[in-house]
Design an enzyme around this catalytic site. Structure first.
Site, PDB file in Angstrom:
ATOM      1  N   SER A 109      -1.854  -2.462  -4.425  1.00 52.48           N
ATOM      2  CA  SER A 109      -2.186  -3.752  -3.518  1.00 52.48           C
ATOM      3  C   SER A 109      -2.739  -4.757  -4.429  1.00 52.48           C
ATOM      4  CB  SER A 109      -3.480  -3.159  -2.638  1.00 52.48           C
ATOM      5  OG  SER A 109      -4.014  -4.233  -2.047  1.00 52.48           O
ATOM      6  N   HIS A 126       2.105  -3.552  -1.958  1.00 51.65           N
ATOM      7  CA  HIS A 126       1.393  -3.675  -0.813  1.00 51.65           C
ATOM      8  C   HIS A 126       0.691  -4.865  -0.886  1.00 51.65           C
ATOM      9  CE1 HIS A 126      -0.750  -1.895   2.424  1.00 51.65           C
ATOM     10  NE2 HIS A 126      -1.725  -2.443   2.045  1.00 51.65           N
ATOM     11  N   MET A 140      -5.292 -11.138   5.031  1.00 49.98           N
ATOM     12  CA  MET A 140      -6.728 -11.199   5.871  1.00 49.98           C
ATOM     13  C   MET A 140      -7.004 -12.505   6.428  1.00 49.98           C
ATOM     14  SD  MET A 140      -9.129  -8.659   3.418  1.00 49.98           S
ATOM     15  CE  MET A 140      -8.268  -7.199   2.713  1.00 49.98           C
ATOM     16  N   HIS A 148       0.848  -5.826   4.944  1.00 48.05           N
ATOM     17  CA  HIS A 148      -0.301  -5.151   5.893  1.00 48.05           C
ATOM     18  C   HIS A 148      -0.953  -6.232   6.434  1.00 48.05           C
ATOM     19  CE1 HIS A 148      -4.499  -2.778   5.892  1.00 48.05           C
ATOM     20  NE2 HIS A 148      -4.002  -3.008   6.978  1.00 48.05           N
ATOM     21  N   MET A 179      -3.739  -7.973   8.410  1.00 47.68           N
ATOM     22  CA  MET A 179      -5.119  -7.779   9.046  1.00 47.68           C
ATOM     23  C   MET A 179      -5.415  -9.069   9.833  1.00 47.68           C
ATOM     24  SD  MET A 179      -6.821  -5.582   5.949  1.00 47.68           S
ATOM     25  CE  MET A 179      -5.409  -5.988   4.907  1.00 47.68           C
ATOM     26  N   GLY A 199     -10.768  -4.919   4.649  1.00 51.69           N
ATOM     27  CA  GLY A 199     -11.677  -6.097   4.349  1.00 51.69           C
ATOM     28  C   GLY A 199     -11.843  -6.310   2.795  1.00 51.69           C
ATOM     29  N   PHE A 200     -12.114  -5.317   2.195  1.00 50.38           N
ATOM     30  CA  PHE A 200     -12.375  -5.274   0.701  1.00 50.38           C
ATOM     31  C   PHE A 200     -11.764  -4.201  -0.009  1.00 50.38           C
ATOM     32  CE2 PHE A 200     -15.724  -7.422   3.416  1.00 50.38           C
ATOM     33  CZ  PHE A 200     -15.562  -8.517   2.899  1.00 50.38           C
ATOM     34  N   GLY A 201     -11.498  -4.441  -1.391  1.00 57.00           N
ATOM     35  CA  GLY A 201     -11.228  -3.540  -2.308  1.00 57.00           C
ATOM     36  C   GLY A 201     -12.419  -2.737  -2.752  1.00 57.00           C
ATOM     37  N   GLY A 207      -7.211   2.517   0.721  1.00 55.06           N
ATOM     38  CA  GLY A 207      -8.592   2.517   0.774  1.00 55.06           C
ATOM     39  C   GLY A 207      -9.440   3.683  -0.015  1.00 55.06           C
ATOM     40  N   GLY A 208     -10.041   3.231  -1.255  1.00 55.24           N
ATOM     41  CA  GLY A 208     -10.371   4.236  -2.155  1.00 55.24           C
ATOM     42  C   GLY A 208      -9.608   5.410  -2.646  1.00 55.24           C
ATOM     43  N   GLY A 216      -5.563  -0.442  -4.985  1.00 55.04           N
ATOM     44  CA  GLY A 216      -5.890  -1.701  -5.572  1.00 55.04           C
ATOM     45  C   GLY A 216      -6.744  -1.506  -6.890  1.00 55.04           C
TER      46      GLY A 216
HETATM   47  C1  DX5 Z   1      -8.407  -2.909   2.357  1.00 55.56           C
HETATM   48  C2  DX5 Z   1      -7.068  -3.109   1.983  1.00 55.56           C
HETATM   49  C3  DX5 Z   1      -6.795  -2.281   0.952  1.00 55.56           C
HETATM   50  C4  DX5 Z   1      -7.382  -2.395  -0.501  1.00 55.56           C
HETATM   51  C5  DX5 Z   1      -7.456  -1.185  -1.144  1.00 55.56           C
HETATM   52  O1  DX5 Z   1      -8.692  -3.827   3.487  1.00 55.56           O
HETATM   53  O2  DX5 Z   1      -6.194  -2.912   3.058  1.00 55.56           O
HETATM   54  O3  DX5 Z   1      -5.188  -2.349   0.692  1.00 55.56           O
HETATM   55  O4  DX5 Z   1      -6.677  -3.372  -1.252  1.00 55.56           O
HETATM   56  O5  DX5 Z   1      -8.234  -1.338  -2.181  1.00 55.56           O
HETATM   57  P1  DX5 Z   1      -8.822  -0.184  -2.961  1.00 55.56           P
HETATM   58  O6  DX5 Z   1      -7.781   0.621  -3.565  1.00 55.56           O
HETATM   59  O7  DX5 Z   1      -9.592  -0.703  -4.106  1.00 55.56           O
HETATM   60  O8  DX5 Z   1      -9.704   0.713  -2.127  1.00 55.56           O
HETATM   61 ZN    ZN Z   2      -3.793  -2.823   2.772  1.00 53.73          ZN
END
Ligand code: DX5
Ligand code: ZN
Length: 220
Positions: free
Chosen positions: A10, A35, A39, A68, A70, A144-146, A176-177, A197
């Site tokens: 990502s 990816h 947002m 993706h 959002m 929303g956040f990495g 995510g995570g 990400g």
């Molecule tokens: C979160 C995004 C993810 C994000 C994942 O809203 O959709 O794609 O970039 O980040 P990591 O891998 O750091 O959790």
């Molecule tokens: Zn994503």
């Protein structure tokens, strides 16, 4: 375990000041897909980029742009992302009132369609639209956040989806995570595409980071 999972870095965790270069770097490092996290500051509490940025980075990689969205409302923007070079357009079930119509619109644009589910959303919402998608994205954090922590309860959702999908050619993607520690859990539950990400852009060299996720090698 597995060996066969696809890795989709990502770019949310990339250096936005040199995005083209970063996309090329993960492409060359073995990323299967790229990816793109879009947002809107409304559906999710963060703002990233729109179709013009997708268009600008398109020439830096020929790999699948896994887009993706959002954003809510989403229907009015599908055409712009398709024209900008998205290969797959993923919409949130929670972000559109008429999910079936939205997925039909993506198909009419000639793009692959996916549905994303927030952690609190049941897999049941995709049951009647499975024939319109080639992927279901299970959010393993609140979008929303990495850099957030993997939500374990989503493993059960992945298992139920795997059963629901049966023999259909539909992939389950997790987002995510994802780390070398959580990747094997998601794969074991039934995911075959891993979005990452921080575990890629925050853990250079990228080729080793991608290989560690793909193999589920915990020593990564
Ligand atoms: C979160 C995004 C993810 C994000 C994942 O809203 O959709 O794609 O970039 O980040 P990591 O891998 O750091 O959790
Ligand atoms: Zn994503």
């Amino acid at each position: 375990m597995s060996g066969g999972a696809l890795i989709a870095p990502s770019i949310l965790s990339a250096d936005f000041a040199r995005l083209g270069e970063q996309v090329r770097a993960v492409d060359e490092a073995g990323a299967d897909w790229i990816h793109l996290d879009v947002m809107d500051g409304h559906f999710v509490p963060n703002i990233t980029f729109g179709p013009e940025v997708v268009r600008a980075i398109r020439r830096h990689s020929a790999k699948c742009f896994d887009t993706h969205l959002m954003i809510s409302p989403v229907d009015a923007y599908l055409e712009a992302f398709a024209a900008a070079g998205a290969d797959r357009i993923i919409v949130h079930a929670e972000a559109t009132t008429h999910l079936d119509r939205t997925l039909q619109a993506i198909g009419a644009l000639g793009k692959a369609a996916g549905v994303a589910l927030n952690p609190a959303t049941s897999e049941a919402v995709v049951e009647h639209v499975l024939d319109r998608v080639d992927l279901v994205l299970v959010m393993t954090v609140n979008p929303g956040f990495g850099g957030q922590r993997f939500i374990q309860s989503q493993l059960e959702k992945i298992r139920r989806l795997r059963t629901m999908i049966g023999g259909r050619a539909i992939r389950i993607e997790v987002d995510g995570g994802i780390t070398p520690e959580t990747a094997p859990l998601a794969i074991e539950a039934g995911a075959s595409v891993l979005v990452a990400g921080s575990a890629v852009f925050g853990s250079p060299p990228y080729d080793r980071a991608i290989a560690a996720l793909r193999s589920g090698d915990r020593s990564g």
